[in-house]
Scaffold this active site. Structure first.
Site, short mmCIF file in Angstrom:
data_model
loop_
_atom_site.label_atom_id
_atom_site.label_comp_id
_atom_site.label_asym_id
_atom_site.label_seq_id
_atom_site.Cartn_x
_atom_site.Cartn_y
_atom_site.Cartn_z
N HIS A 72 -10.54 8.68 -6.52
CA HIS A 72 -11.67 8.36 -5.63
C HIS A 72 -12.14 9.62 -4.93
O HIS A 72 -11.35 10.30 -4.27
CB HIS A 72 -11.25 7.31 -4.60
CG HIS A 72 -11.32 5.91 -5.11
ND1 HIS A 72 -11.57 4.81 -4.31
CD2 HIS A 72 -11.19 5.43 -6.37
CE1 HIS A 72 -11.58 3.73 -5.05
NE2 HIS A 72 -11.34 4.06 -6.31
N TYR A 199 -14.18 0.70 5.03
CA TYR A 199 -13.54 0.32 6.30
C TYR A 199 -14.67 -0.12 7.22
O TYR A 199 -15.58 0.68 7.49
CB TYR A 199 -12.83 1.52 6.94
CG TYR A 199 -11.65 2.08 6.17
CD1 TYR A 199 -11.82 2.98 5.12
CD2 TYR A 199 -10.35 1.74 6.52
CE1 TYR A 199 -10.73 3.50 4.43
CE2 TYR A 199 -9.25 2.27 5.85
CZ TYR A 199 -9.45 3.14 4.80
OH TYR A 199 -8.37 3.67 4.12
N PRO A 291 -1.95 1.19 9.21
CA PRO A 291 -2.38 1.47 7.83
C PRO A 291 -3.79 2.03 7.70
O PRO A 291 -4.22 2.36 6.59
CB PRO A 291 -2.29 0.09 7.15
CG PRO A 291 -2.39 -0.89 8.26
CD PRO A 291 -1.80 -0.25 9.47
N LYS A 295 -1.64 6.35 5.30
CA LYS A 295 -0.72 7.49 5.36
C LYS A 295 0.76 7.13 5.15
O LYS A 295 1.57 8.04 4.94
CB LYS A 295 -0.85 8.18 6.73
CG LYS A 295 -2.17 8.88 6.94
CD LYS A 295 -2.22 10.17 6.16
CE LYS A 295 -3.62 10.69 5.99
NZ LYS A 295 -4.07 10.79 4.60
N TYR A 383 -7.86 12.63 5.57
CA TYR A 383 -7.71 11.49 4.67
C TYR A 383 -7.07 11.92 3.36
O TYR A 383 -6.19 11.23 2.81
CB TYR A 383 -9.08 10.84 4.41
CG TYR A 383 -8.96 9.45 3.82
CD1 TYR A 383 -8.72 8.34 4.63
CD2 TYR A 383 -9.09 9.25 2.45
CE1 TYR A 383 -8.61 7.07 4.09
CE2 TYR A 383 -8.98 7.98 1.90
CZ TYR A 383 -8.75 6.90 2.73
OH TYR A 383 -8.63 5.64 2.19
C1 PHB Z 1 -4.59 -0.84 0.35
O1 PHB Z 1 -5.27 -0.78 -0.69
O2 PHB Z 1 -3.65 -1.64 0.46
C2 PHB Z 1 -4.96 0.04 1.49
C3 PHB Z 1 -5.93 1.01 1.30
C4 PHB Z 1 -6.28 1.83 2.36
C5 PHB Z 1 -5.67 1.67 3.58
C6 PHB Z 1 -4.69 0.72 3.76
C7 PHB Z 1 -4.32 -0.11 2.70
O3 PHB Z 1 -6.04 2.47 4.61
#
Ligand code: PHB
Ligand code: APR
Length: 388
Positions: A72, A199, A291, A295, A383
């Site tokens: 990505h 997000y 989450p 990380k 990130y």
């Molecule tokens: C996930 O795909 O489970 C996931 C992706 C990004 C995050 C947290 C969880 O920041």
């Protein structure tokens, strides 16, 4: 049994460390309380930084990751009508790889025999002894029999609730922040609504659109920490996602039955130092991040990178001081990831105690990010993972 390093816990941290040590010719054994199937049934995050990918590469265990992982180049922050794309590839020259922690754990598990990594599953009542000296040992029971492993070092890779940190709890400092919400996650065999992660900060709360593959989606919404998953039918979760992710993403959401649905609390936690005598803590046993920055697994990988280097220098290079530097190096990266995860959580969630001022700060920050390459670069480099 006698070995050089006794590793407690066979999650990603323990298995990665075990393989790295074996690849350097250091003897080790891994003790895991659960069964392999149980470990693989835990659904965790799925975004890998370069450090995590490169450790798998170094081990030569990256075939499936290369074939099935999704590189990505960017991700998105949404707030109402606003959608900010963080172009990590353009801003940092790097990318992340979407590949489930479960899959990475499976790859490490499958390579045990071929690489001569001994993992003892079903090890109960694991206890650590003589940690402060240079002849520590671990006791455990299995199938009703008592066992003892003598080692030169112990590696606590047993997650947040394991016995390793507890054995030295009185000797370190705990830094902790709990959040008033949890993430309700849903996994489904449906194509993702967008080719990149979104997000979203919505007035009804946070939402995340993520994925495991082109045909498997992972979504989250935040819910009060007191909420019960039983109150959330699949339809209710999909309805809520459609609202919070906004009309554009909603138009592409494909609904399907949940393969897994659960609520995970959000917590920031650091235990310092990360080494006490002959015990090194790695991964969730030493720290937890919310989450939001993806990380958790990546920090476990960078800890293991430092721990493997220190232990290899001790056993192969005769460097008696190498292990003493472990905690400082690991924590320096841990704290930066804690800061990033905390600040992204703060930016993207509606906290119950927040008023109009805090909301105005979020709007101003998102406004700043959307118009500033410097701000976007800062987010992107965190990130994608700070240097190891
Ligand atoms: C996930 O795909 O489970 C996931 C992706 C990004 C995050 C947290 C969880 O920041
Ligand atoms: N004895 C032996 N093993 C134990 C014990 C015990 N008493 N307690 C816990 N364990 C095992 C758990 O069963 C688990 O398999 O330790 C392992 C810890 O694994 P994780 O919790 O996955 O932690 P870690 O390996 O540090 O992985 C880092 O990244 O995505 C995040 O939190 C997520 O798991 C993830 C983490």
């Amino acid at each position: 049994m006698k070995t050089q390093v006794c590793i407690i816990g066979a999650g990603p941290a323990g298995l990665l460390l075990g393989h790295l040590l074996r690849s350097e010719g250091v003897d080790c054994v891994v003790l895991e309380r659960r069964t392999p199937d149980y470990v693989l049934s835990r659904i965790r995050a799925g975004v890998l930084e370069q450090i995590t990918v490169s450790l798998m590469e170094r081990l030569g265990l990256d075939q499936r990751l290369k074939a099935e992982g999704l590189p990505h180049d960017g991700f998105n922050l949404a707030d109402g009508e606003r959608l900010i794309r963080i172009d990590i590839a353009e801003l940092t020259g790097k990318h992340v790889v979407v590949y489930g922690q479960t899959e990475l754990t499976r790859d490490l598990m499958d390579a045990r025999e071929e690489r001569g990594l001994e993992v003892i599953y079903g090890a109960e009542d694991v206890a650590l002894h003589d940690i402060e000296g240079d002849a520590p040992f671990v006791t455990y029971s299995k199938d009703g029999q008592q066992h003892r492993v003598d080692a030169r070092f112990l590696a606590g890779c047993d997650g947040f609730h394991g016995p390793s940190r507890q054995a030295v709890a009185s000797k370190g400092t705990e830094y902790e922040r709990e959040y008033p919400f949890g993430w309700l996650g849903i996994l489904a065999d449906v194509p993702p609504c967008n080719h990149e992660l979104i997000y979203a900060n919505h007035e009804r709360g946070f939402a995340l659109a993520s994925m495991r593959s082109e045909t498997r989606s992972r979504y989250y919404i935040d819910v009060p920490i007191t909420e019960k998953v039983e109150n959330w039918s699949d339809e209710r979760v999909w309805d809520e996602l459609a609202i919070r992710l906004g009309p554009q993403a909603a138009a592409h959401i494909v609904r399907g039955p949940a393969l897994e649905k659960s609520i995970a609390p959000l917590r920031s936690f650091v235990f310092a130092p990360m080494r006490h005598g002959s015990l090194l803590l790695c991964g969730d046993s030493a720290h937890i991040v919310p989450p939001t920055g993806a990380k958790g697994l990546n920090l476990a990988a960078s800890d293991v990178h430092y721990a493997a280097a220190a232990l290899t220098a001790f056993f192969k290079g005769g460097d008696n001081d190498a292990v003493a530097g472990y905690s400082g190096k690991a924590l320096s990266r841990v704290w930066k990831a804690e800061r990033f995860s905390w600040s992204l959580t703060r930016l993207m969630h509606r906290f119950p105690e927040d008023g109009p001022f805090e909301r105005a700060m979020q709007v101003a920050e998102l406004d700043y990010i959307s118009g500033s390459r410097a701000a976007q670069t800062s987010i992107a480099e965190n990130y994608v993972g700070l240097p190891v």
